[in-house]
Design a protein around this motif. Sequence first.
Motif, PDB file in Angstrom:
ATOM      1  N   GLN A 251     -20.403   0.720  31.312  1.00  0.00           N
ATOM      2  CA  GLN A 251     -19.987  -0.375  31.811  1.00  0.00           C
ATOM      3  C   GLN A 251     -18.818  -1.103  30.559  1.00  0.00           C
ATOM      4  O   GLN A 251     -18.461  -2.187  30.706  1.00  0.00           O
ATOM      5  N   ASP A 252     -18.553  -0.216  29.467  1.00  0.00           N
ATOM      6  CA  ASP A 252     -17.695  -0.672  28.409  1.00  0.00           C
ATOM      7  C   ASP A 252     -18.028  -1.787  27.828  1.00  0.00           C
ATOM      8  O   ASP A 252     -17.181  -2.646  27.405  1.00  0.00           O
ATOM      9  N   LYS A 253     -19.440  -2.144  27.482  1.00  0.00           N
ATOM     10  CA  LYS A 253     -20.262  -3.516  27.220  1.00  0.00           C
ATOM     11  C   LYS A 253     -19.575  -3.502  25.655  1.00  0.00           C
ATOM     12  O   LYS A 253     -19.335  -4.772  25.357  1.00  0.00           O
ATOM     13  N   PRO A 254     -19.628  -2.529  24.916  1.00  0.00           N
ATOM     14  CA  PRO A 254     -19.389  -2.397  23.281  1.00  0.00           C
ATOM     15  C   PRO A 254     -17.802  -3.076  23.181  1.00  0.00           C
ATOM     16  O   PRO A 254     -17.659  -4.195  22.322  1.00  0.00           O
ATOM     17  N   LYS A 255     -17.125  -2.358  23.806  1.00  0.00           N
ATOM     18  CA  LYS A 255     -15.703  -2.993  23.574  1.00  0.00           C
ATOM     19  C   LYS A 255     -15.436  -4.482  24.249  1.00  0.00           C
ATOM     20  O   LYS A 255     -14.643  -5.300  23.582  1.00  0.00           O
ATOM     21  N   LYS A 256     -16.229  -4.833  25.361  1.00  0.00           N
ATOM     22  CA  LYS A 256     -16.133  -6.355  25.714  1.00  0.00           C
ATOM     23  C   LYS A 256     -16.787  -7.246  24.915  1.00  0.00           C
ATOM     24  O   LYS A 256     -16.232  -8.441  24.615  1.00  0.00           O
ATOM     25  N   LEU A 257     -17.689  -6.992  24.198  1.00  0.00           N
ATOM     26  CA  LEU A 257     -18.325  -7.817  22.907  1.00  0.00           C
ATOM     27  C   LEU A 257     -17.523  -7.975  21.997  1.00  0.00           C
ATOM     28  O   LEU A 257     -17.139  -9.153  21.522  1.00  0.00           O
ATOM     29  N   ILE A 258     -16.652  -6.877  21.569  1.00  0.00           N
ATOM     30  CA  ILE A 258     -15.542  -7.163  20.564  1.00  0.00           C
ATOM     31  C   ILE A 258     -14.186  -7.874  20.819  1.00  0.00           C
ATOM     32  O   ILE A 258     -13.980  -8.825  19.960  1.00  0.00           O
ATOM     33  N   GLU A 259     -13.896  -7.738  21.989  1.00  0.00           N
ATOM     34  CA  GLU A 259     -12.822  -8.550  22.666  1.00  0.00           C
ATOM     35  C   GLU A 259     -13.543 -10.185  22.889  1.00  0.00           C
ATOM     36  O   GLU A 259     -12.511 -10.757  22.427  1.00  0.00           O
ATOM     37  N   THR A 260     -14.676 -10.148  23.140  1.00  0.00           N
ATOM     38  CA  THR A 260     -14.851 -11.846  23.151  1.00  0.00           C
ATOM     39  C   THR A 260     -15.221 -12.425  21.669  1.00  0.00           C
ATOM     40  O   THR A 260     -14.760 -13.589  21.389  1.00  0.00           O
ATOM     41  N   ALA A 261     -15.695 -11.437  20.751  1.00  0.00           N
ATOM     42  CA  ALA A 261     -15.803 -11.766  19.454  1.00  0.00           C
ATOM     43  C   ALA A 261     -14.389 -12.340  18.860  1.00  0.00           C
ATOM     44  O   ALA A 261     -14.158 -13.350  17.943  1.00  0.00           O
ATOM     45  N   LYS A 262     -13.347 -11.467  18.999  1.00  0.00           N
ATOM     46  CA  LYS A 262     -12.224 -11.592  18.661  1.00  0.00           C
ATOM     47  C   LYS A 262     -11.423 -12.873  19.109  1.00  0.00           C
ATOM     48  O   LYS A 262     -10.763 -13.487  18.678  1.00  0.00           O
ATOM     49  N   ARG A 263     -11.711 -13.250  20.511  1.00  0.00           N
ATOM     50  CA  ARG A 263     -11.118 -14.268  21.058  1.00  0.00           C
ATOM     51  C   ARG A 263     -12.142 -15.605  20.933  1.00  0.00           C
ATOM     52  O   ARG A 263     -11.314 -16.679  20.504  1.00  0.00           O
ATOM     53  N   ASN A 264     -13.417 -15.586  20.813  1.00  0.00           N
ATOM     54  CA  ASN A 264     -14.253 -16.742  20.518  1.00  0.00           C
ATOM     55  C   ASN A 264     -14.635 -16.936  18.976  1.00  0.00           C
ATOM     56  O   ASN A 264     -15.135 -17.858  18.753  1.00  0.00           O
TER      57      ASN A 264
END
Length: 885
Positions: free
Chosen positions: A588-601
């Motif tokens: 589900q590409d969860k690790p990549k999504k978490l990094i993108e969220t941390a980068k944004r927020n």
Amino acid sequence: MIGAIIIVGLIVLLGWCFEIDPIKRPIPGLVAMNPMTAFGLILLGLASWLIFYIKRVHTLWVAKVLILVLTMLAFWRILGEFFDVNPQIDKIFFKEQLRVDDLNNLSSRMGPNTAFLFLLSGIVIFLPQSIRLSKLLQFMAMVIMGFSLYSIFGYLFNVKEFIGVLSLIPMAIHTALCFFVFALAVFFQTSDKGFMKEITSPYEGGRVGRILLPIAIITPLSLGYFWLEVLDKNSFSMEYGIVLMIVSITVILVGLIWFIISSLNRESKLEKHAVRQIKEAHNLLYSSIESLKDIMIFSIDTEYNLLNFNSAFKEATDGIYGVDITVNKNLLEYMTKEDRKKAKQNIDRALGGENHSKTEVYGGSITFETKYNPIKNDDQEVIGVTVLSSDISERRRAEEKLKQTADRLLLATRGSKIGIWDYDILNKKLILDDRMLELYGISKNTYKGDFETWINGLHPDDMERIDLEMQMAINGEKELDTEFRILWPDESIRYIRSLALVQRDESGNAYRMIGTNWDITDIRTAESTLKTFHKAIAEIKDYAIILLDTKGNIQNWNKGAETIKGYTESEILGENWQKFYTKEDRDQDKPKKLIETAKRNGQVQDDGWRVRKNGEKFWASANITSIHDDRGRLTGFSNVIWDLTERRKMEQLKMDIVQLKSKDMEQLVYITSHDLKEPLLTIKNYIQLLIDEYHDLMNADVRHLTKSILNASTRMEALILGLLDYSRLSKPKELKMLDCNEVLDSVKADLNSLIESKHAVIIDKNLPKLKAYPLELKLLFQNLIHNAIKFSREDATPELAISAEKIVGGWQFKFEDNGIGIAEKDFELVFTIFRKAHKRDEYEGTGIGLAHVKKIIEIHNGSIWVESKINKGTTFYFTILTEFI
């Protein structure tokens, strides 16, 4: 002078009161001053004193009233003369005294000439003393003086014909003198205006006039009186006396003319000499002005016309505007619209009498520094402006460039906390700037400037090394680029970085060393702290602390990570952190999504299953935070992980127990409520039957008892139903993403009739979308809104403000009303089932509403608390923490 008029009038009135004839009539047998004339002189004197000397707004009205009374008396007297009417106002107060004078054929009435002079004097005082009316005022004063002199000369020379006329127009000698004094006062008050301006001017005509006028009055008067006395005592003929008088006047006039001619010639010589000096000075000034090629000088009059200018100004205007200027032409016509506006404003300031300077751009790009000086005449009136202007464009550019360089250097030294030092090698003198003194903790007053004082301030372990490095730099063996420690006066240690350049003479001998120092104590301390911190992180075993690059590759690994994950540092560094996630999460590409969220927020919290090296799964709570450098650029991420497997097992066990207890409680409540409802319904039905069938047979007490039993049964039924609803809140439900704004709209629609009946106002803002149980969240909002409207004050419209703010793990809500409030002792009571803070007869209800609210919030992992003041309002705060469920 005005005071003398008032005093004479008062004395004469006293003379009439006490019948002192010499005061009324200074010359026996001739005219006496009428009492009304004396009264008029007092009014004239007081009005003149208020207008000439006091000059205040409220006193002007008093003066005008006095003048009005005076002019009315005078006008009445003149009117009586023409129409043969004698009002005889004076006989009201002095009837007997005037009758005695009439019997003795002595004149003591106010003559028409006196009344006319009073009328004329009143007009003089009443008119404003403006420049426009000054000549008219002075002309009327001359008329007053002429009439008074006519009477004075007649009395002085004892002219019989005059006495005959005087019997027709009587005027006492002291009356004439008072009018003469009044006329002089008017002349003095208007000395800078009208005809008097010429006499009081500083010019030749004024000086001559000030000499001739007194002589013209005094000479004939004194000579005439003198020769009349001589003729009266000697048997000379009248012709002989006239000739002697003419000769005397001629001699005096010739002598006076000679004196005036001599004075004028002397002043003419001085004037010519002054003119010659002025001309020479003018020529010198003009040649000096013309020699100033860098300064433009010009003069203009009040109409902006050019009076004169130098060649520098002519060349400048030709270069800027392309015009050939000429004298007597309007300066502003040569300029552009933008330049004309600036020039006019500056010239107008100077025409207003102000010396000022201005630096402005003309011609679009040329900067001029200009001084504006008003030109004044002898009367200090501004008649023009002299302007001096310099083209400072090049200087401005150079100054700006130098300023920018200095500013950059200043900012560099200040921003970097850099101190500058200058070492005189030959004399061993060391100059330190203020920043250097701050770096070394030295007072400016105590520092002597010698090299030894500075070297002795170094740390003992660094003295020898730094002395050697400086000698090597002086000898040209190496540049000075070093670090050392210094001891402050309080014995604290500071770290200093130093750079220096050596200046040498033509022979290559060093004579000067210039350097910079800056404090690196914070850097060294931070490095030491960072090493300690890294070591401490590396030793932590309870938490996995991992540093990732921007792509999620592992850069650092502590012992806690090794314990939790199972990998050694050498095995895992450089690997991507995705290998810790389950296959389902990676798909589900969860690790990549978490990094993108941390980068944004900036950070993100994640709870879920992870995989150890041996393939075993564990429940982890992770916090991923973005890391940035000093410029705000992303450099990587920190990942802090807690192993919560055992805790999750305990919580699951606890939840199972709670659910089991809840299920048992629900069953107990259901059975209890069912068993209670059946007999309660029977009681209600029998009581209702008694009321319906035997109402007329019951007395008042019985009817009251049966009604009370029915009401108690109804409340009991409501309590049982509320208890059943309360137990059902523990049933497992499904969380959904809800929009709180839509939930609020639904509740407002359900409570519409209550809201409209109470005219309630509900204000909402910042309501979020969140994960919650739909029915329970709506019930939560409904209970709080219903309570806010229900417990409102009678003297105020119900108002409720609803807001929310983000917190870690969820949201915090705020419901703030303006109702009756809750006592502090009842803050906990209101959340207890079946307990109420207010009396049942005041507010209906079962006491379950806020207990429901608390239960709903608890199943959302939140908490609730209240703040309130009696008759001020109540605020409920609660949290919903379902973000990571």
